[in-house]
Motif scaffolding. Structure first.
Motif, mmCIF file in Angstrom:
data_model
loop_
_atom_site.group_PDB
_atom_site.id
_atom_site.type_symbol
_atom_site.label_atom_id
_atom_site.label_comp_id
_atom_site.label_asym_id
_atom_site.label_seq_id
_atom_site.Cartn_x
_atom_site.Cartn_y
_atom_site.Cartn_z
ATOM 1 N N ILE A 62 0.858 -1.167 0.000
ATOM 2 C CA ILE A 62 0.000 0.000 0.000
ATOM 3 C C ILE A 62 0.903 1.229 0.000
ATOM 4 N N ASN A 63 0.684 2.130 -0.928
ATOM 5 C CA ASN A 63 1.467 3.359 -0.965
ATOM 6 C C ASN A 63 1.272 4.133 0.335
ATOM 7 N N GLY A 64 2.375 4.665 0.879
ATOM 8 C CA GLY A 64 2.304 5.484 2.074
ATOM 9 C C GLY A 64 2.220 4.713 3.382
ATOM 10 N N SER A 65 2.326 3.394 3.328
ATOM 11 C CA SER A 65 2.151 2.591 4.547
ATOM 12 C C SER A 65 3.401 2.491 5.405
ATOM 13 N N GLY A 66 4.554 2.895 4.852
ATOM 14 C CA GLY A 66 5.798 2.774 5.598
ATOM 15 C C GLY A 66 6.631 1.586 5.171
ATOM 16 N N LYS A 67 6.237 0.946 4.086
ATOM 17 C CA LYS A 67 6.952 -0.257 3.659
ATOM 18 C C LYS A 67 8.371 0.040 3.208
ATOM 19 N N SER A 68 8.600 1.181 2.557
ATOM 20 C CA SER A 68 9.969 1.522 2.123
ATOM 21 C C SER A 68 10.879 1.680 3.326
ATOM 22 N N THR A 122 6.925 -4.162 -2.863
ATOM 23 C CA THR A 122 5.851 -4.024 -3.839
ATOM 24 C C THR A 122 4.562 -3.617 -3.142
ATOM 25 N N VAL A 123 3.685 -2.935 -3.873
ATOM 26 C CA VAL A 123 2.368 -2.588 -3.334
ATOM 27 C C VAL A 123 1.344 -3.675 -3.650
ATOM 28 N N LEU A 124 1.775 -4.732 -4.327
ATOM 29 C CA LEU A 124 0.901 -5.857 -4.704
ATOM 30 C C LEU A 124 -0.267 -5.428 -5.595
ATOM 31 N N PRO A 176 -7.665 -1.783 -3.168
ATOM 32 C CA PRO A 176 -8.352 -3.080 -3.098
ATOM 33 C C PRO A 176 -7.534 -4.219 -3.709
ATOM 34 N N LYS A 177 -6.738 -3.929 -4.735
ATOM 35 C CA LYS A 177 -5.915 -4.970 -5.361
ATOM 36 C C LYS A 177 -4.892 -5.510 -4.368
ATOM 37 N N SER A 178 -4.262 -4.609 -3.637
ATOM 38 C CA SER A 178 -3.268 -5.009 -2.647
ATOM 39 C C SER A 178 -3.900 -5.880 -1.568
ATOM 40 N N ARG A 179 -5.026 -5.458 -1.084
ATOM 41 C CA ARG A 179 -5.700 -6.213 -0.014
ATOM 42 C C ARG A 179 -6.215 -7.564 -0.502
ATOM 43 N N GLN A 180 -6.592 -7.646 -1.776
ATOM 44 C CA GLN A 180 -7.034 -8.922 -2.342
ATOM 45 C C GLN A 180 -5.875 -9.909 -2.466
ATOM 46 N N ARG A 181 -4.676 -9.410 -2.727
ATOM 47 C CA ARG A 181 -3.508 -10.286 -2.895
ATOM 48 C C ARG A 181 -2.848 -10.640 -1.562
ATOM 49 N N LEU A 182 -3.153 -9.910 -0.537
ATOM 50 C CA LEU A 182 -2.567 -10.170 0.774
ATOM 51 C C LEU A 182 -2.682 -11.640 1.184
ATOM 52 N N PRO A 183 -3.866 -12.269 1.133
ATOM 53 C CA PRO A 183 -3.952 -13.668 1.572
ATOM 54 C C PRO A 183 -3.124 -14.636 0.722
ATOM 55 N N VAL A 184 -2.999 -14.352 -0.562
ATOM 56 C CA VAL A 184 -2.217 -15.229 -1.442
ATOM 57 C C VAL A 184 -0.784 -15.317 -0.940
ATOM 58 N N PHE A 185 -0.178 -14.162 -0.709
ATOM 59 C CA PHE A 185 1.209 -14.136 -0.249
ATOM 60 C C PHE A 185 1.332 -14.567 1.207
ATOM 61 N N PHE A 186 0.347 -14.187 2.013
ATOM 62 C CA PHE A 186 0.368 -14.531 3.428
ATOM 63 C C PHE A 186 0.476 -16.045 3.612
ATOM 64 N N TRP A 187 -0.289 -16.811 2.845
ATOM 65 C CA TRP A 187 -0.311 -18.265 3.005
ATOM 66 C C TRP A 187 0.777 -18.970 2.203
ATOM 67 N N GLN A 188 1.305 -18.318 1.191
ATOM 68 C CA GLN A 188 2.359 -18.924 0.366
ATOM 69 C C GLN A 188 3.733 -18.805 1.013
ATOM 70 N N ALA A 189 3.951 -17.782 1.791
ATOM 71 C CA ALA A 189 5.265 -17.522 2.384
ATOM 72 C C ALA A 189 5.608 -18.541 3.462
ATOM 73 N N THR A 190 6.894 -18.650 3.729
ATOM 74 C CA THR A 190 7.372 -19.484 4.825
ATOM 75 C C THR A 190 6.974 -18.853 6.158
ATOM 76 N N ARG A 191 7.147 -17.531 6.210
ATOM 77 C CA ARG A 191 6.739 -16.762 7.385
ATOM 78 C C ARG A 191 6.076 -15.487 6.904
#
Length: 176
Positions: free
Chosen positions: A1-7, A76-78, A135-150
């Motif tokens: 998400i842009n502006g979230s502090g991820k950078s 990435t902002v997903l 909304p695109k970022s939030r929709q992809r969140l579960p995909v990566f959340f469950w695919q990652a090791t952590r």
């Protein structure tokens, strides 16, 4: 998400190092790549430079996965699916995948934080683009959340210190 502090989060080798067992890793920062390419291709419009930077980041990720010889972090902002297959290939190549997601309260907060960043000399992202990506970022969140090791999800909303709200390691999921 842009502006979230991820950078801020993703560019801290100390923070990333504390979350992984990797002692050496490459941080791929699309914003820095864009700045470097802007200097090299000053006559190009910003959209063209942004596309070149995205292509270069994707090329570097693909190269690192193909050689499987160095850990890396990519921000990435997903907003697209382009990293889903790459994450699967990385996992198949033996990479441990740490997924970190920074949450905000609302798209309006994201827009306001980008406005403040610009006022402080940072790069802009048009409000319409942030609204489309939200909304695109939030929709992809579960995909990566469950695919990652952590997976770690942090809340970085207004008036709050960054705080961990969800931590998943394998089958163990903890909410904070």
């Amino acid at each position: 998400i842009n502006g979230s502090g991820k950078s801020t989060f993703a560019q801290s080798a100390a923070t990333l190092g504390a979350l992984t067992d990797a002692s050496d890793f490459e941080i791929i920062n699309p914003d820095l790549v864009t700045r470097e390419l802007s200097v090299q291709h000053g006559a190009l419009p910003l959209d063209a430079v942004n596309r070149l930077a995205a292509d270069e980041c994707e090329r570097r990720v693909d190269e690192l996965i193909r050689h499987a010889n160095r850990s890396f972090a990519i921000e990435t902002v997903l907003s697209t699916d382009k990293y889903i297959a790459r994450a699967r290939r990385a996992k198949a190549a033996g990479f441990q995948i740490l997924f970190v997601y920074m949450l905000l309260s609302s798209v309006e907060e994201a827009i306001e934080r980008v406005r403040i960043r610009v006022a402080n000399g940072g790069h802009d992202v048009p409000a319409a683009k942030i609204r489309a990506r939200w909304p695109k970022s939030r929709q992809r969140l579960p995909v990566f959340f469950w695919q990652a090791t952590r997976s770690l999800v942090f809340f970085n909303g207004k008036g709050s210190r960054v705080r961990l709200v969800a931590d998943r390691m394998g089958a163990l999921l903890t909410f904070h």
